[in-house]
Structures are given as structure tokens and as C-alpha cells.
Design a protein around this motif. Structure first.
Motif, PDB file in Angstrom:
ATOM      1  N   ILE A   1      -4.572  -4.111   0.910  1.00 39.06           N
ATOM      2  CA  ILE A   1      -4.884  -3.548  -0.406  1.00 39.06           C
ATOM      3  C   ILE A   1      -6.191  -4.151  -0.884  1.00 39.06           C
ATOM      4  O   ILE A   1      -6.441  -5.341  -0.712  1.00 39.06           O
TER       5      ILE A   1
ATOM      6  N   ALA B   1      -5.778   1.296  -0.417  1.00 33.99           N
ATOM      7  CA  ALA B   1      -4.819   0.650   0.493  1.00 33.99           C
ATOM      8  C   ALA B   1      -4.754   1.418   1.810  1.00 33.99           C
ATOM      9  O   ALA B   1      -4.983   2.637   1.842  1.00 33.99           O
TER      10      ALA B   1
ATOM     11  N   ALA C   1      -0.869   1.358  -2.395  1.00 38.27           N
ATOM     12  CA  ALA C   1      -0.119   0.816  -1.267  1.00 38.27           C
ATOM     13  C   ALA C   1       1.118   1.656  -0.972  1.00 38.27           C
ATOM     14  O   ALA C   1       1.409   1.976   0.183  1.00 38.27           O
TER      15      ALA C   1
END
Length: 133
Positions: free
Chosen positions: A116, A125, A67
Motif C-alpha cells: 500500500i 495498493a 488494499a
């Protein structure tokens, strides 16, 4: 008005410029690089606390890393300024809940949508950064 070909309401179509970042993490390789020093340099206190809530914390560290990378990649298309990893913070509204990306120390003239996922040996992500006018 609707896009008749796809029958999509206009308010669901992204208008203007959008910057996209994504990242795929192979968890077995990531696990080898997840040292205490790496954690200290990359993750905020909130991120560390979240990841450590789980017995399978490696999955949480890998997905949070993916992420952060995806947000970084989208952000670099919008603003070339250097940013440290800890300035990008990934939080969830609840355990395994909707992820949110916060960029500390920057004027917020954009919004970020973040997703995610993880399955098997991979964490992935994607971040969409949209300038706000």
C-alpha cells in the motif's frame, strides 16, 4: 541456478500462476463517498479502529479501501465466488507497518502479498495472490 541475463537467484522468481489486483484511489473523490453507512458496510472493527488512530484518517481509509479492492480483484481471478467487503480484512503488524490481507471464511489455499502506498491526493495498493500447492 541463476537467471544469467538478469542475475536473479531462482528462489526469487515467482513460479506458477500469480493473480494480480491493484487499485488507485483519488482521495478528494473518495472523501465525498466516505459516509458512516459506507464505513459500516465495508470496514471491519479492526480496520475502523486502525484508521481512527490517525489525525489524517481519510488517508488511512482510502489506502485500506485501495488494499481491499486490490485483494478483491486478485481473488476474483482465482475464485469467482461472491465475497463481501468485510470478509477481506486489512491489518498491519504495527502502526504504518507491513499490511496483511486476511480472507475470513475461506479455506486458505493461496498466499497474498500486499503493498500500500499514498502520496498527495492518491492512495494505491497492489495485491499478488499465489496458489499454494
Amino acid at each position: 541456478m541463476k537467471n544469467e541475463l538478469l542475475n536473479i537467484p531462482d528462489d526469487l522468481i515467482i513460479q506458477g500462476q500469480t493473480f494480480v489486483g491493484n487499485d488507485l484511489v483519488f482521495i478528494p473523490d473518495f472523501e465525498e463517498s466516505l459516509t458512516e453507512e459506507f464505513k459500516r458496510k465495508v470496514y471491519t472493527a479492526n480496520e475502523l479502529a486502525y484508521c481512527e488512530l490517525f489525525d489524517d484518517s481519510i488517508i488511512r481509509y482510502a489506502s485500506t479501501w485501495a488494499a481491499k479492492e486490490s485483494v478483491y480483484k486478485a481473488l476474483k481471478q482465482f475464485d469467482a465466488a461472491v465475497i463481501s467487503w468485510k470478509k477481506i480484512e486489512i491489518t498491519r503488524e504495527k502502526i504504518a507497518g507491513k499490511p496483511t490481507a486476511t480472507i475470513h471464511g475461506q479455506q486458505k489455499n493461496y498466499s497474498i502479498s500486499l503493498s500500500i502506498s499514498h502520496d498527495g491526493e492518491y492512495a494505491w495498493a497492489i495485491a499478488l495472490l499465489m496458489p499454494v500447492k
